[in-house]
Scaffold this active site. Structure first.
Site: not given
Length: 495
Positions: A197, A268
């Site tokens: 992230h 993702d």
């Protein structure tokens, strides 16, 4: 004039219109709204958008979520409505009455696949009542490194055989509810020390070690998992240059040829910095599809980002940088997935075992040196602030101990305090005449917790230590911070 209308004007012939729909099927979009949603999202769905992903921002209560999912499907019935639904501390559906189940690590510690299936069934049953038919779970990553910041208790553990049997149980139970499961993050995020992230993660291990991480995914494929999600991780032993999400070698040769996966490979989220900072979301979408992804997720609610990804793919098709056959192949897989899972099952939803999660959490608690009960204690709960992408249901250990022992006092600290020394001194003063419980969550990767814990233990060596993440030498370990994990520990502390 926005890119939305420019692209509409360029898609006039039947052939280009069909291809335009195929491109849209390859997208999954996040958005703002609980009872209404943007006109831009409606236009995307009209043109074939493959799916939407819901987050806490889209959830007010159960009735509202069902009205929202029905309204989305009223535009296009074959729209897939998905959510991250791993259990544990990931609580996007707390306000909608989600079943309380522990994270996967606690299920692995209990090591009862039937119990894992009951927990997965509860989660999937709840989803069906909400009209959500795709779940981006379970996690198939193996937790290898003590400094891994993102997998940890989301994993079933480090043993590939253990993870494989629990993945099979989870996938089979979810499938029985008519909900599509998704094993993630292929080919494994557990050997990294970076959260993708925030930055590009790298797993430097040789191929011989990486092979073990493939085994849970192989088991998931054998169990019929309809979706896999790729990792934004570079594996130099597999592809020197590109993360798995963008690697034809990993998604093509390994996933399709070696593992024989024929379902939908979804990326993702593209706004994660591992992709966004190095490639940009739009280029990431194009490269991922070219590499073998079937759907790409843009989870941020800013639909301009989704439009940018869509336009990049359309332009790549026009210029020849992206082959039409690749998009047709991807869209075909998504269409087959939607035929199987987009429409919620008709009729009443069968009841699930609401007590399975607490049973699993109780069976996962480990430790043996705690005097029972520790009544009237001062409970200090130290834990990191919530992850911005994974959410947090608001639970803390102090609240759960009070359910068992209303006479406790305590302090819950989420994030590094401004003056740790003063806080420790104040806690020791207040707790001078009470038993002291000091709980930490992954203090090894959050040094402020270790410093504060050690300051408290220096003043009170008799304090009971609790680990609410992975074990770090405490008297008790819950293997997770889901509400039922903390309740199970509270029951031990409070007798």
């Amino acid at each position: 004039m926005t890119s939305e209308y420019v692209t509409v004007s360029q898609a006039r012939t039947p052939a280009s219109s069909d291809l335009d729909e195929a491109v849209h099927r390859c997208l999954v979009a996040g958005f703002e709204g609980t009872t209404t949603f943007p006109d831009t999202l409606k236009r995307l769905i009209d043109r074939g958008l493959g799916g939407v992903i819901l987050f806490t921002r889209n959830v007010r209560d159960a009735e509202q979520v069902r009205e929202l999912t029905d309204a989305l499907r009223a535009i296009r019935p074959d729209l897939l409505v998905a959510i991250d639904n791993e259990g544990g501390g990931i609580g996007h559906l707390v306000a909608a009455g989600a079943p309380e189940v522990p994270g996967s690590y606690a299920l692995g510690v209990a090591d009862d696949p039937n119990l894992t299936a009951r927990c997965a069934d509860a989660l999937a049953g709840h989803l069906t009542t909400l009209g959500i038919t795709a779940s981006y779970a379970p996690v198939a990553d193996l937790q290898h490194r003590p400094d891994n910041p993102i997998v940890r208790t989301r994993s079933f553990g480090a043993d590939p055989d253990l993870a494989a049997r629990h993945l099979r149980a989870w996938i089979t139970a979810t499938e029985a509810r008519g909900v599509a499961s998704c094993a993630k993050h292929f080919p494994g995020h557990g050997g990294t020390e970076t959260d993708s992230h925030h930055d590009m993660a790298v797993d430097p291990r040789p191929y011989e070690q990486l092979r073990a991480d493939l085994e849970p995914f192989r088991a998931a494929v054998a169990a019929g998992v309809p979706m896999l999600m790729s990792a934004h991780v570079v594996y130099p032993a597999l592809d020197m240059n590109r993360p798995a999400t963008l690697s034809r070698r990993i998604l093509g040769d390994i996933l399709r040829l070696d593992l024989g996966f024929e379902g939908v490979l979804v990326s993702d989220a593209l706004e994660m910095k591992a992709i966004a900072d190095r490639y940009g979301e739009a280029a990431g979408a194009r490269i991922a599809l070219a590499a073998g992804a079937d759907q790409v997720i843009v989870a941020v609610p800013d639909l301009e980002v989704t439009l940018g990804c869509r336009d990049e793919v359309l332009e790549a098709l026009r210029s020849g940088r992206l082959a039409e056959d690749r998009v047709w192949e991807a869209a075909g897989r998504v269409r087959r997935l939607a035929e199987r899972y987009a429409t919620p099952a008709a009729g009443p939803v069968a009841a699930w075992d609401a007590g399975a999660g607490l049973e699993a959490a109780r069976r996962a608690v480990r430790g043996g040196s705690v005097p029972a009960p520790v009544r009237g204690a001062h409970v200090v709960d130290l834990f990191p602030p919530p992850h911005p992408a994974l959410n947090w249901g608001g639970e803390d250990l102090l609240t759960e101990v009070r359910r068992v022992d209303p006479g406790v006092s305590g302090t819950a600290v989420s994030g590094e305090p401004a003056d740790p020394a003063a806080l420790a001194e104040g806690i020791l003063r207040v707790a001078a005449k009470s038993p002291l419980v000091v709980a930490t969550c992954d203090a090894g990767i959050h040094p402020w917790q270790a410093r504060l814990r050690d300051a408290l233990l220096a003043g009170r060596p008799d304090a009971v230590r609790v680990d609410t993440g992975l074990p770090e030498g405490g008297d008790l370990c819950s293997y997770g911070r889901g509400k039922v994990n903390l309740r199970a520990v509270a029951e031990v502390l409070g007798g």
